[in-house]
Enzyme design. Sequence first.
Site, PDB file in Angstrom:
ATOM      1  N   CYS A  44     -66.347  26.497 129.093  1.00 40.71           N
ATOM      2  CA  CYS A  44     -65.010  26.619 128.518  1.00 40.71           C
ATOM      3  C   CYS A  44     -64.457  28.021 128.767  1.00 40.71           C
ATOM      4  CB  CYS A  44     -65.049  26.334 127.011  1.00 40.71           C
ATOM      5  SG  CYS A  44     -63.490  26.670 126.169  1.00 40.71           S
ATOM      6  N   CYS A  47     -63.973  29.965 125.161  1.00 41.93           N
ATOM      7  CA  CYS A  47     -65.041  30.241 124.210  1.00 41.93           C
ATOM      8  C   CYS A  47     -65.463  31.713 124.259  1.00 41.93           C
ATOM      9  CB  CYS A  47     -66.243  29.344 124.501  1.00 41.93           C
ATOM     10  SG  CYS A  47     -66.121  27.685 123.789  1.00 41.93           S
ATOM     11  N   HIS A 105     -65.397  25.803 119.486  1.00 43.56           N
ATOM     12  CA  HIS A 105     -64.830  24.901 120.482  1.00 43.56           C
ATOM     13  C   HIS A 105     -64.503  23.536 119.897  1.00 43.56           C
ATOM     14  CE1 HIS A 105     -64.189  23.560 124.651  1.00 43.56           C
ATOM     15  NE2 HIS A 105     -64.830  22.458 124.328  1.00 43.56           N
ATOM     16  N   ASN A 143     -49.690  22.700 122.691  1.00 44.72           N
ATOM     17  CA  ASN A 143     -49.834  21.351 123.241  1.00 44.72           C
ATOM     18  C   ASN A 143     -51.256  20.905 122.927  1.00 44.72           C
ATOM     19  OD1 ASN A 143     -47.241  21.365 124.487  1.00 44.72           O
ATOM     20  ND2 ASN A 143     -48.087  22.600 126.138  1.00 44.72           N
ATOM     21  N   SER A 151     -54.798  21.610 128.845  1.00 43.85           N
ATOM     22  CA  SER A 151     -55.815  21.816 129.879  1.00 43.85           C
ATOM     23  C   SER A 151     -57.180  22.160 129.317  1.00 43.85           C
ATOM     24  CB  SER A 151     -55.369  22.936 130.837  1.00 43.85           C
ATOM     25  OG  SER A 151     -55.172  24.145 130.120  1.00 43.85           O
ATOM     26  N   HIS A 154     -60.375  23.451 123.645  1.00 42.61           N
ATOM     27  CA  HIS A 154     -60.601  24.558 122.714  1.00 42.61           C
ATOM     28  C   HIS A 154     -59.334  24.788 121.895  1.00 42.61           C
ATOM     29  CE1 HIS A 154     -63.051  28.171 121.635  1.00 42.61           C
ATOM     30  NE2 HIS A 154     -61.871  28.573 121.198  1.00 42.61           N
ATOM     31  N   HIS A 156     -56.258  26.134 120.635  1.00 42.40           N
ATOM     32  CA  HIS A 156     -55.447  27.275 121.039  1.00 42.40           C
ATOM     33  C   HIS A 156     -53.988  26.873 121.169  1.00 42.40           C
ATOM     34  CE1 HIS A 156     -55.673  25.259 124.951  1.00 42.40           C
ATOM     35  NE2 HIS A 156     -54.704  26.060 125.375  1.00 42.40           N
ATOM     36  N   GLN A 158     -49.985  28.922 122.510  1.00 38.31           N
ATOM     37  CA  GLN A 158     -49.463  29.943 123.404  1.00 38.31           C
ATOM     38  C   GLN A 158     -48.249  30.611 122.781  1.00 38.31           C
ATOM     39  OE1 GLN A 158     -49.208  28.901 127.691  1.00 38.31           O
ATOM     40  NE2 GLN A 158     -49.925  26.861 127.106  1.00 38.31           N
ATOM     41  N   GLU A 172     -29.431  25.189 119.248  1.00 37.55           N
ATOM     42  CA  GLU A 172     -29.653  25.308 117.804  1.00 37.55           C
ATOM     43  C   GLU A 172     -28.868  26.491 117.228  1.00 37.55           C
ATOM     44  OE1 GLU A 172     -33.705  25.364 116.639  1.00 37.55           O
ATOM     45  OE2 GLU A 172     -34.102  23.303 117.264  1.00 37.55           O
ATOM     46  N   GLN A 310     -34.336   6.662 122.248  1.00 39.49           N
ATOM     47  CA  GLN A 310     -34.408   5.456 121.422  1.00 39.49           C
ATOM     48  C   GLN A 310     -35.761   5.420 120.746  1.00 39.49           C
ATOM     49  OE1 GLN A 310     -36.542   2.612 122.322  1.00 39.49           O
ATOM     50  NE2 GLN A 310     -35.942   1.458 120.496  1.00 39.49           N
TER      51      GLN A 310
END
Length: 328
Positions: A44, A47, A105, A143, A151, A154, A156, A158, A172, A310
């Site tokens: 990873c 990690c 992890h 995400n 991807s 672990h 995390h 951003q 907005e 929709q």
Amino acid sequence: MAERRRNALTGDWVVVSADRVQRPWQGATESRLTGAALPWQADCYLCPGNDRAGGTSNADYRGTYVFDNDFPALSGIAAPASDDALLQMQPVSGTCRVLCYSHRHDATLATLSEPELLSVVELWQAQTNALMREHAWVQIFENKGELMGCSSPHPHGQVWATSHVPTLAAREEESQRAYASNGGNLLRDYAARELTLGERVVARNNHWVALVPFWATWPFELLLLPLGQRVAFGDLDGADRTDLARILRTILRAYDALFGVSFPYSMGWHGRGRDHGDHWQLHAHFYPPLLRSATVRKFMVGFEMLAEAQRDFSPESAAQRLRDLTTR
């Protein structure tokens, strides 16, 4: 019977169809989602102590950890501008960082303790405060899960800090500024209305409310709002941060309980940009893709891509299902 609902923040419309969760489904299904099994993985990139893809080694950290993205989408070097009427271009520069929520992890935000979640909240606040000094906009996001293109499993997120205000944030800003011209605060007034109605509220505590927006597009979309006037992360005091950690734990565990899997989503925080006024209200969006089970997802295709969004069942029914899970 169907109806259209307007997003008060962006101006977008969404078609809300009658509740039809059980309509026949013969489309694609996903593999049942599984979580990471080990607290540390040798291969990873995130990690503690491991080498990353760019060749740099992580510190042997505990708790949260931040580093500059080895493969940033933005850099300090901006492209040239163009005022061509058809091929317009503006220079953009920025900073991209990776925010590890835990050294474990096998953790997720939903499985962290309240003190650990509070550390994440404090990390979000510290990064926002530091980066806002030199950038027009700071976007914290996560995400989570393969369905959202993550991807690495672990835990995390951003942060991207940009020299410009991105498109959705700009919309907005326009909506909140226009609403404020009549003497109100759009999201504070909206939160008060939802609390009065109650039908779309999922959870609340002394300082925060989580609800399925009236205009929700994604099946179990959530909007997380402070109850007091908080225009940016820098405005959060100790009580705000503590209650934010608590309500995050409540709603994220409800997500995981919904279909019995570690729930995928994209989430992000919107606060006042550097040049914006006090008509802003800090808020977070959660956009989960799962539609009716752990293996059936909502696809934004066809009519959604070519006409307008929709949804297949009402925000009210989604809120009821999530609300029921917060009391277990």
